[in-house]
Structure formats: structure tokens, C-alpha cells
Design an enzyme around this catalytic site. Structure first.
Site, PDB file in Angstrom:
ATOM      1  N   THR A 261     -14.975  -2.280  17.995  1.00 31.47           N
ATOM      2  CA  THR A 261     -14.298  -1.086  17.483  1.00 31.47           C
ATOM      3  C   THR A 261     -12.907  -1.037  17.749  1.00 31.47           C
ATOM      4  O   THR A 261     -12.531  -1.704  18.626  1.00 31.47           O
ATOM      5  CB  THR A 261     -15.013  -0.061  18.429  1.00 31.47           C
ATOM      6  OG1 THR A 261     -16.471   0.290  17.857  1.00 31.47           O
ATOM      7  CG2 THR A 261     -14.320   1.418  18.077  1.00 31.47           C
TER       8      THR A 261
ATOM      9  N   GLY B 250     -22.699   6.484  16.355  1.00 34.28           N
ATOM     10  CA  GLY B 250     -22.350   6.335  17.830  1.00 34.28           C
ATOM     11  C   GLY B 250     -21.711   7.066  18.148  1.00 34.28           C
ATOM     12  O   GLY B 250     -21.259   8.268  17.765  1.00 34.28           O
ATOM     13  N   ASP B 251     -20.994   6.952  19.390  1.00 33.55           N
ATOM     14  CA  ASP B 251     -19.803   7.767  19.993  1.00 33.55           C
ATOM     15  C   ASP B 251     -18.550   7.713  19.361  1.00 33.55           C
ATOM     16  O   ASP B 251     -17.861   8.860  19.412  1.00 33.55           O
ATOM     17  CB  ASP B 251     -19.632   7.390  21.524  1.00 33.55           C
ATOM     18  CG  ASP B 251     -19.073   5.731  21.526  1.00 33.55           C
ATOM     19  OD1 ASP B 251     -19.381   5.100  20.797  1.00 33.55           O
ATOM     20  OD2 ASP B 251     -17.945   5.628  22.172  1.00 33.55           O
TER      21      ASP B 251
ATOM     22  N   ARG C  52     -27.846   5.787  12.001  1.00 36.97           N
ATOM     23  CA  ARG C  52     -27.453   5.591  13.156  1.00 36.97           C
ATOM     24  C   ARG C  52     -25.928   6.300  13.352  1.00 36.97           C
ATOM     25  O   ARG C  52     -25.080   5.561  12.787  1.00 36.97           O
ATOM     26  CB  ARG C  52     -27.749   4.586  14.132  1.00 36.97           C
ATOM     27  CG  ARG C  52     -27.207   4.629  15.790  1.00 36.97           C
ATOM     28  CD  ARG C  52     -25.980   3.747  15.462  1.00 36.97           C
ATOM     29  NE  ARG C  52     -25.486   3.633  17.080  1.00 36.97           N
ATOM     30  CZ  ARG C  52     -24.499   3.245  17.594  1.00 36.97           C
ATOM     31  NH1 ARG C  52     -23.580   2.998  16.839  1.00 36.97           N
ATOM     32  NH2 ARG C  52     -24.111   3.141  18.575  1.00 36.97           N
TER      33      ARG C  52
ATOM     34  N   GLY D 118     -22.518   2.781  22.206  1.00 42.94           N
ATOM     35  CA  GLY D 118     -22.434   4.184  21.843  1.00 42.94           C
ATOM     36  C   GLY D 118     -23.096   5.091  22.647  1.00 42.94           C
ATOM     37  O   GLY D 118     -22.844   6.475  22.890  1.00 42.94           O
TER      38      GLY D 118
ATOM     39  N   THR E 163     -14.716   2.601  23.710  1.00 41.68           N
ATOM     40  CA  THR E 163     -15.540   1.417  22.973  1.00 41.68           C
ATOM     41  C   THR E 163     -16.660   1.006  23.866  1.00 41.68           C
ATOM     42  O   THR E 163     -16.413   0.635  24.848  1.00 41.68           O
ATOM     43  CB  THR E 163     -14.504   0.316  22.412  1.00 41.68           C
ATOM     44  OG1 THR E 163     -15.462  -0.900  21.794  1.00 41.68           O
ATOM     45  CG2 THR E 163     -13.872  -0.352  23.418  1.00 41.68           C
ATOM     46  N   GLY E 164     -17.782   0.650  23.199  1.00 41.20           N
ATOM     47  CA  GLY E 164     -18.930   0.182  23.889  1.00 41.20           C
ATOM     48  C   GLY E 164     -20.397   0.448  23.322  1.00 41.20           C
ATOM     49  O   GLY E 164     -20.075   0.869  22.269  1.00 41.20           O
TER      50      GLY E 164
END
Ligand code: ASP
Length: 344
Positions: free
Chosen positions: A209, A239-240, A237, A263, A260-261
Site C-alpha cells: 500500500t 481492508g483498512d 473484501r 487490514g 499499511t499492514g
């Protein structure tokens, strides 16, 4: 008569001089700054070639430089964040825009969000398939719609109506991401016998990201994040990254954060807003607040990743619980720092 005009002219000149003196001093007292990330994960020296590493460092430096010049010329943090992220969305190195990861059915689903710390306005898109610059679409949602978040075909349609660049899905595909999807699927099938190397590979496919946070000469903070999400994602799906408060948050009172990571863990930890809240309600510094949220919340739940952040004084945080995070910073004096590994 001529005397009268001379007096008016003199007054006008004094006013102009005062205005520029005020502006200059104000700009000098108000620090600017910009921080970016290009994803966190199992980024290890042993898996890097010197060429690959220098490519990453080069694009990070190019991207952040664009934003810094905007800030230095008195431009807004919003513009700096958008234009910086656009450069990373153009680069196939990162999981955003061109080079985004593929879903389980070999499609592209792009997520992005933006927040303006002065007004607390925000915009986001999720599941975009044809938007060349997802961060610009997120900003358009904020500015030109009564909503905060648009998804799927509606997001694509809105971006097109707004005159943003629309591309065929093929534009986003890269050889690297097609191979990654194939390898993740193969590894998934023999999950039971996964070696630790394969596990590390699987984990890496989640990340890449891009994000940017900036503080401008007016003291305004902005944050933006853009991603293709996770390789092999299913069922639309999300994510964050497109979720305000999880992947992105900005508030002039405190800080601007882009995450980032993994999510799912970042959503559950409401990472970006939590850092801001610790600063606002507990008076913590940006570094201490970021450390607590990444290491005492995300990590304890079993998640991993990182954040970049900047506060309203130009202090920064680049926190992670992964072996690496592509990241860069330019401070008020124009000093550039580019880092990849955690121990740098
Ligand atoms: N946080 C992103 C997501 O979960 C992935 C990433 O940061 O690389 O979609």
C-alpha cells in the site's frame, strides 16, 4: 491632485509590503513537512537485490520530492498528498494504481481514502476497477459529493463523471502480480505443508500500500492512503485503507496518519484515529501514541504493519512491527530521509 495620487500609491505600497512581511514571517514560523510509505511487511535484506532496492529508494525520493515542492511553494497539504500518491500509483513497484495486487478471480479492486485535517472532511472509494488514480477519486468524493465513501461500479461511475482518468482494467496488471496470485493460490492449496519461506511469501503478498501525510505552511494537515488490498482477496473484501479512522485520519488539533499492514487488524484497532485520540485526550506525543497503537494494540491482537504520521508541529512517526516498511520523510529544512528496513 498629483500629491493625492502619490499618497494613495504610497499607502498601497506600504500595505503590500506589510502583507508580504507578514506572510514571510508566518511561513517561517510554521514548519512544513511530509512523510510517505510504500507498504510494510517482511522486507528483508537477503531477499533484495541492489537494483531492486535502489529502484524503490528512487521512486520514494521522486514521489516525496513532488509533494515537498508543493508545500515549499505555499501549496496545500491536500495537493501535496494527492500529487505524491499519484506518483506512487503510477509506479508498478507498489500495490496501488498500476501494479495493484489481484483478487482471487484475477480482478483489480482499488481502495483509497483521504482526510483534510482542517475541516475534518473526508472521502473514500472502495473496489474501483477503472480509476487510474484512486486517491484523486477519494478527494473528489470528499469535495464534490455529499458522501464519504463510494464503492464498486458506483465509484467507477462517479470518477468518470468527475472527469478523472479512466482506464481499461488491463492497465493495472503486471507480470509480477499475476505470478504472485498464482503462487499464493498454489501455497494456499498445500497450506498444511507450508514451509516458513512460503509463509513469509504469503505474508508479503498482503502489503505494498502507499500513503502520504503532510503539514503545509498554513498549519493544515492532510492524510491519504491508496491500495489494491490483499492478493487473492475474495468476496469484495475491504481492508483498512479506505476506512477513515482505520487506515487514514487527519485532524489539525493532533496529527495526520496513514497506515499499511494487515487490514483486518488495523480496522479492529482503529489505528489512525486511535493515535490521534491518544494525542488529543492524553496529551501523548505522536511517537509515543504510534508506538502504543502499533505495538500494544495491533501486535497484541496478532496483526502487523506500520504507520507514517506527522503532527501539527512537524514532528513525525514512522512506526512498524514488521521487518521493514518503505518510507521517506522531508523535513522543514528540505532534508530527505529514505528508509526500507526497520533497523535503518
Ligand atoms: N492495509 C492494506 C489492506 O489490508 C494492505 C497493505 O497495507 O498493504 O488492504
Amino acid at each position: 491632485m498629483q500629491f493625492k495620487y502619490s499618497i494613495i500609491l504610497l499607502c498601497f505600497l506600504i500595505l503590500v509590503a506589510c502583507d508580504s512581511f507578514y506572510k514571510e514571517n508566518n511561513t517561517k514560523n510554521q514548519p512544513i513537512g511530509i512523510v510517505i510509505h510504500g507498504g510494510a511487511g517482511t522486507i528483508l535484506r537477503k531477499n533484495m537485490t541492489p537494483e531492486k532496492e535502489s529502484n524503490y529508494r528512487k521512486v520514494l525520493a521522486e514521489a516525496i520530492h513532488v509533494g515537498y515542492i508543493i508545500l515549499k511553494n505555499g501549496g496545500s497539504s491536500q495537493e501535496a498528498v494527492e500529487k505524491t500518491i499519484n506518483i506512487m500509483e503510477d509506479s508498478p513497484l507498489f500495490n496501488a494504481g498500476k501494479g495493484a495486487v489481484l483478487t482471487a478471480d484475477e480482478k483489480i479492486e482499488l481502495d483509497a481514502s483521504f482526510m483534510n485535517g482542517a475541516t475534518l472532511d473526508a472521502g473514500a472509494i472502495s473496489g474501483g476497477r477503472t480509476i487510474k488514480y484512486p486517491i484523486s477519486a477519494a478527494i473528489k468524493v470528499m469535495v464534490n459529493s455529499p458522501h464519504v465513501m463510494l464503492s464498486g461500479e458506483g465509484a467507477d461511475q462517479f470518477a468518470s463523471e468527475q472527469g478523472l482518468q479512466i482506464v481499461e482494467s488491463d492497465y493495472f496488471y503486471t507480470e509480477r502480480r499475476i505470478n504472485s496470485l498464482r503462487r499464493v493460490k498454489e501455497a494456499e492449496q498445500k497450506e498444511a505443508q507450508n514451509s516458513s519461506l512460503e509463509e513469509a511469501f504469503l505474508k508479503n503478498q498482503r502489503y505494498g500500500t502507499v500513503g502520504c501525510v503532510a503539514l503545509d505552511s498554513e498549519g493544515n494537515l492532510s492524510a491519504g492512503t491508496s491500495t489494491g488490498g490483499m492478493t487473492n482477496k475474495k468476496w469484495n473484501r475491504i481492508g483498512d485503507a479506505p476506512i477513515i479512522g482505520a487506515g487514514t485520519y487527519a485532524n489539525n488539533k493532533t496529527c495526520a496518519i496513514s497506515a499499511t499492514g494487515w487490514g483486518e487488524f488495523f480496522i479492529r484497532s482503529v489505528v489512525a484515529h486511535d493515535i490521534s485520540a491518544l494525542m488529543e485526550y492524553k496529551g501523548l506525543s505522536i511517537r509515543e501514541a504510534s508506538r502504543i497503537v502499533i505495538h500494544e494494540k495491533v501486535a497484541k491482537l496478532g496483526g502487523d504493519g506500520g504507520i507514517v504520521g506527522i503532527d501539527n508541529q512537524g514532528n513525525i512517526a514512522m512506526e512498524m512491527n514488521t521487518p521493514g516498511m518503505y518510507r521517506a520523510h522531508i523535513d522543514n529544512e528540505g532534508n530527505l530521509t529514505v528508509k526500507i528496513y526497520k533497523d535503518e
